[in-house]
Enzyme design. Sequence first.
Site, PDB file in Angstrom:
ATOM      1  CD  GLU A  45      -2.860   1.186   2.394  1.00 63.55           C
ATOM      2  OE1 GLU A  45      -2.811   0.298   3.264  1.00 63.55           O
ATOM      3  OE2 GLU A  45      -3.772   2.030   2.323  1.00 63.55           O
ATOM      4  CB  CYS A 242      -7.467   2.657   4.298  1.00 62.92           C
ATOM      5  SG  CYS A 242      -7.796   1.778   5.812  1.00 62.92           S
ATOM      6  CG  ASN A 373      -9.007  -2.744   2.527  1.00 63.81           C
ATOM      7  OD1 ASN A 373      -8.410  -3.794   2.776  1.00 63.81           O
ATOM      8  ND2 ASN A 373      -8.881  -1.655   3.263  1.00 63.81           N
ATOM      9  CD  GLU A 374      -9.214  -2.943   7.464  1.00 65.30           C
ATOM     10  OE1 GLU A 374      -9.430  -1.769   7.787  1.00 65.30           O
ATOM     11  OE2 GLU A 374      -8.311  -3.638   7.969  1.00 65.30           O
TER      12      GLU A 374
HETATM   13  O1  AHR Z   1      -2.202  -1.709   6.816  1.00 65.65           O
HETATM   14  C1  AHR Z   1      -2.629  -0.455   7.207  1.00 65.65           C
HETATM   15  C2  AHR Z   1      -4.135  -0.322   7.155  1.00 65.65           C
HETATM   16  O2  AHR Z   1      -4.731  -1.198   8.054  1.00 65.65           O
HETATM   17  C3  AHR Z   1      -4.761  -0.684   5.855  1.00 65.65           C
HETATM   18  O3  AHR Z   1      -4.744   0.372   4.977  1.00 65.65           O
HETATM   19  C4  AHR Z   1      -6.154  -1.035   6.223  1.00 65.65           C
HETATM   20  O4  AHR Z   1      -6.732  -1.968   5.361  1.00 65.65           O
HETATM   21  C5  AHR Z   1      -6.033  -1.532   7.635  1.00 65.65           C
HETATM   22  O5  AHR Z   1      -6.936  -0.939   8.473  1.00 65.65           O
END
Ligand code: AHR
Length: 656
Positions: A45, A242, A373-374
């Site tokens: 990321e 995120c 994601n999440e």
């Molecule tokens: O890994 C850091 C963050 O943790 C990521 O962006 C997210 O998916 C999670 O909350």
Amino acid sequence: MWKSLLTGLVLTGSTLVAQEQQPLQIDLTNLKDEIAPTMWGVFFEDINLGADGGIYAELIKNRSFEFYKPLMGWKTIGTLKQEGGFRIINRGLQAERNPRFLRVEVKNAGAGAIGLENEGFRGMGLKQNLRYDFSTWYRLEGKPITLQLELLNEQEQVVGTTKLQLTASDEWQKVEASLLSSATVPKGKFRCWMEGDGQLDLDMISLFPSDTWKGRKGGLRADMVQKLADLKPGFVRFPGGCIVEGHELSTRYQWKKTVGPLEERQVIINRWNTEFAHRSAPDYFQSFGLGFFEYFQLAEDLGSEPLPILNCGMACQFNTGELVPLDQLDEYVQDALDLIEFANGDVSTKWGKLRADMGHPAPFNLKYLGVGNENWGPQYVERLQVFTKALKARYPDIQLISSAGPFSNGPLFDYLDKELRAMKADLIDEHYYRKPEWFLGNANRYDNYDRKGPKIFAGEYASHVEGISNGLVRNNWLAALSEAAFMTGLERNSDIVRMASYAPLFAHLEGWQWTPDLIWVDNLNSYGTPSYYVQQLFSTNRGTHVVKALQAGKPLAGQDSLYVSAVWDDAKKELVLKMVNAGDAAVELPLQLKGKKPGKGTIQAMQLQADSLQAANSISAPRQVAPQVSSLPLPKKAWKANLPARTLTVWRIPMK
Ligand code: AHR
């Protein structure tokens, strides 16, 4: 807490010695559960300056003047600078994705009269005797202008220089030059003087080291990619995290804006710019120089499966939580379908052709795609259903990854787990950012999971020790050891756990927002944390089949602080044992092998240990906690593994 996890210890003199262990029975007779080649992968990321300022080797910050403050990262210099010498022009709709450029009035300027400096991301790392490739787009009205390009050290001394002549041009054109650095400079700068008489427009001012990964111009930092290559990752998850969701929908990750010519990739604010008040990074933007093409190429270079995660029509629920109405999801679904075409489509298709035009006619062979994601709640399920229907109808073989939300248990998790199982999801993406105690106590998490339901992707995890999130503590051996213990449970259950990735991957020592992280970097160096070496030991000793290894009929998942998994490597005909002793006392673990006999040669033993649970690696001591490799003779009769306190031991045993 740590010590209370220990059981069965007796104190003799001043040393702790574990009570005698019952044998571990290792049954090699029925090897049916295959371990996926994708088992151990990496999660990438653009957080902590992971991409811009990190693996994407561009040294110029804000090269296209698109940051919120257009001259952020730049300093205007020289005697003429006050006379309206610099203006930011916005082309608006004429160049929607790259609207701004810099106009410089160069009026009869001699040496030192007008120029620009760029500070780099946290300075610029320069290496002695290395070539640096400069390029810029320009337009010029007036007489020829000479650019005097300079690399500077911390004392503002010139350590590399060259000149570049620009002649009048109505059209934008790209010019290039190169400079040699005479010194190694951890925090250098770039300077450009302009001499002549004319109106000069500049955009996409760029400087790259020439020693990028595979020597690709405008490519990736080789030391950082090498760290990934050394992990032999089964997959590369990208772009997060995120960042996929965006703080709001307008700043979500849109893959189509990250492909094609660099100058048409729209720069946006990085969501980690403002996320944490105590670690704000006002200069953190996304240039997308590392976009989806470069990502697929990286995965291919590493021999890993690409595993993109796409926005599902929801912005981050920890932030705005904006939702795209269900009847307006088409654009999002189409993006997902088109990404598959970009990766796999024939060159006669629209997106397959773009891939070919970018230099890769052969497909990237994408097999996995994550939707969201999440994300959580019924809103997620509704949107996931729309995506699943469309994607499966067109690409039935693509394995879809669905989010189990941000937590490893609790109501949000339970709701999604039930819904996703009812939907017969292919893979469920579970995340756990928890304390070491949680990892030590949950090594049996998957022992009783439903074997017939969806497979599991442990898509983000890391053990968080006290004080880690505010940076007071670095990734230490305690965290890594607890991850290793937990990972024995993932591996033992790899008939259902098909993939796992630590998160996040990279962090710049001066530009991080989130800790812990797997690999830390400064402008010139990188090092792996103890967790990195745990990942490496598991990944490079993956094996092909799960082997049943039981003590008194049960897997070793924390009894007497011991954690063990056993796998068979069919290519090498080796039994591979991963043994964690998380306790304070050395243990002798008797081993009984059934079904195969030891072959010839020696046991290859790899051990990770540290003097203290707080031990960590650093730029100056990058391998303080790193595997020690040795050879052990194959025992004639009684097999015992000697497991010192607080160690991860990996044995590769040749078998007949
Ligand atoms: O890994 C850091 C963050 O943790 C990521 O962006 C997210 O998916 C999670 O909350």
